[in-house]
Scaffold this motif. Structure first.
Motif, PDB file in Angstrom:
ATOM      1  N   ALA A 175      71.873  29.281 -77.158  1.00  0.00           N
ATOM      2  CA  ALA A 175      70.647  29.925 -77.615  1.00  0.00           C
ATOM      3  C   ALA A 175      70.128  29.245 -78.873  1.00  0.00           C
ATOM      4  N   ALA A 176      68.813  29.186 -79.002  1.00  0.00           N
ATOM      5  CA  ALA A 176      68.201  28.448 -80.105  1.00  0.00           C
ATOM      6  C   ALA A 176      68.656  28.956 -81.473  1.00  0.00           C
ATOM      7  N   ALA A 177      68.679  30.275 -81.649  1.00  0.00           N
ATOM      8  CA  ALA A 177      69.068  30.835 -82.946  1.00  0.00           C
ATOM      9  C   ALA A 177      70.514  30.482 -83.291  1.00  0.00           C
ATOM     10  N   THR A 178      71.388  30.530 -82.285  1.00  0.00           N
ATOM     11  CA  THR A 178      72.794  30.170 -82.497  1.00  0.00           C
ATOM     12  C   THR A 178      72.923  28.698 -82.836  1.00  0.00           C
ATOM     13  N   ALA A 179      72.219  27.854 -82.078  1.00  0.00           N
ATOM     14  CA  ALA A 179      72.263  26.413 -82.320  1.00  0.00           C
ATOM     15  C   ALA A 179      71.794  26.081 -83.735  1.00  0.00           C
ATOM     16  N   ARG A 180      70.704  26.732 -84.155  1.00  0.00           N
ATOM     17  CA  ARG A 180      70.174  26.468 -85.485  1.00  0.00           C
ATOM     18  C   ARG A 180      71.198  26.800 -86.562  1.00  0.00           C
ATOM     19  N   GLY A 181      71.937  27.904 -86.382  1.00  0.00           N
ATOM     20  CA  GLY A 181      72.955  28.282 -87.358  1.00  0.00           C
ATOM     21  C   GLY A 181      74.025  27.216 -87.518  1.00  0.00           C
ATOM     22  N   PHE A 182      74.482  26.650 -86.407  1.00  0.00           N
ATOM     23  CA  PHE A 182      75.512  25.612 -86.471  1.00  0.00           C
ATOM     24  C   PHE A 182      74.964  24.327 -87.077  1.00  0.00           C
ATOM     25  N   VAL A 183      73.755  23.957 -86.688  1.00  0.00           N
ATOM     26  CA  VAL A 183      73.160  22.723 -87.223  1.00  0.00           C
ATOM     27  C   VAL A 183      72.972  22.836 -88.728  1.00  0.00           C
ATOM     28  N   GLU A 184      72.459  23.979 -89.187  1.00  0.00           N
ATOM     29  CA  GLU A 184      72.236  24.158 -90.616  1.00  0.00           C
ATOM     30  C   GLU A 184      73.542  24.274 -91.391  1.00  0.00           C
ATOM     31  N   SER A 185      74.642  24.562 -90.684  1.00  0.00           N
ATOM     32  CA  SER A 185      75.953  24.631 -91.341  1.00  0.00           C
ATOM     33  C   SER A 185      76.648  23.274 -91.353  1.00  0.00           C
ATOM     34  N   GLY A 186      75.967  22.258 -90.811  1.00  0.00           N
ATOM     35  CA  GLY A 186      76.510  20.907 -90.879  1.00  0.00           C
ATOM     36  C   GLY A 186      77.336  20.467 -89.694  1.00  0.00           C
ATOM     37  N   TRP A 187      77.333  21.240 -88.606  1.00  0.00           N
ATOM     38  CA  TRP A 187      78.094  20.861 -87.421  1.00  0.00           C
ATOM     39  C   TRP A 187      77.343  19.807 -86.617  1.00  0.00           C
ATOM     40  N   SER A 188      78.080  18.926 -85.960  1.00  0.00           N
ATOM     41  CA  SER A 188      77.475  18.057 -84.962  1.00  0.00           C
ATOM     42  C   SER A 188      77.397  18.844 -83.659  1.00  0.00           C
ATOM     43  N   GLY A 189      76.525  18.406 -82.759  1.00  0.00           N
ATOM     44  CA  GLY A 189      76.376  19.134 -81.502  1.00  0.00           C
ATOM     45  C   GLY A 189      77.656  19.195 -80.697  1.00  0.00           C
TER      46      GLY A 189
END
Length: 284
Positions: A175-189
């Motif tokens: 989900a977009a909101a979940t993905a955004r949280g991980f990206v903003e936390s510095g995770w790679s995909g």
């Protein structure tokens, strides 16, 4: 944080003067020679053609029932919308496969997009304000006139790694909101994918990962009512070094039990052997 939207026309075919002959707003018409149904919509291709483009039979049937063409379905999926139901919702909200990516990266739903649009916000500004945690609020005509035509910068223009991570997670069905949280936390995909699909919050995932806890084990802990802070507090409070936590947990010991054995001079490898001998298990 802001989100970039396409600079050019939303749909290349329309920009070239090939505007669709059928279908609703934001939808292309069929190329010449394709069948059009009695309702004026193009008739989807037969199942074998969908399979040739990588759709399973079940997926193809859903898109066909939604009256999508193969090319349309492929574009929606490439943009991060993986079901015909969601594609219809986004199309109703005024998005196309060429514009939906910006909204998705902002963590917006079709309902969010409609609310912002109805209050006079451009897609770019709506995404920007949504990312900032704002709720859509009415505003006067003067503000819209003075700010007409402004375009926020691309949030990922200087960070291609974040942009690629977001796309990878969206393409994997996160989900977009979940993905955004991980990206903003510095995770790679790639690193975030297993954690995101298991519903672990990005902050908890960071702590669990630092402790050497796998995503699968973290999911079980969360189901049992434990969060990352609780686990960290228990093991650190017992005086167990971080680099030993995963090994002790993997051997089946709790924090207090591990602390007692360490106090007695038993390391984790010795503890694993003792437990295996005691329980008749395999300590290899």
């Amino acid at each position: 944080m802001t989100v970039a939207f396409p600079e050019g026309p939303e749909e290349p075919e329309k920009a070239e003067g090939h505007e669709g002959q059928a279908g609703g707003a934001g939808r292309e018409g069929p190329p010449g020679g394709w069948d059009v149904g009695a309702d004026g919509d193009p008739v989807p291709e037969p199942l074998p053609e969908w399979q040739e483009h990588g759709f399973t039979i079940a997926e193809a049937r859903r898109w066909i029932e939604g009256k999508f063409l193969v090319a349309e379905a492929e574009r929606w999926r490439t943009s991060g919308v993986y079901t015909p139901e969601k594609a219809r919702e986004w199309r109703t909200a005024g998005a196309t496969p060429y514009t939906v990516d910006g909204w998705l990266r902002a963590g917006m739903t079709p309902r969010d997009a409609v609310r912002w649009r109805e209050l006079g916000y451009s897609p770019q500004e709506a995404a920007e304000r949504h990312l900032a945690g704002e709720s859509p609020q009415p505003r006067g005509w003067l503000y819209r006139m003075l700010n007409r035509g402004t375009r926020p910068p691309d949030p990922y223009a200087g960070d291609p790694e974040k942009s690629e991570a977001m796309r990878e997670l969206l393409r994997s069905g996160v989900a977009a909101a979940t993905a955004r949280g991980f990206v903003e936390s510095g995770w790679s995909g790639r690193d975030a994918l297993d954690w995101a699909k298991r519903g672990i919050e990005p902050g908890d995932a960071k702590l669990f990962h630092a402790l050497g806890v796998s995503a699968a084990e973290a999911e079980k802990l969360v189901r049992d009512g434990e969060d990352a802070v609780t686990v960290v507090t228990a093991w650190w409070g017992a005086g167990i070094p971080m680099d030993e936590v995963a090994a002790w947990r993997g051997a089946g010991f709790g924090a207090e039990e591990a602390a007692q054995m360490r106090k007695e001079g038993t390391d984790v490898e010795q503890a694993k052997i003792l437990r295996a001998l005691t329980e008749g298990g395999d300590f290899a």
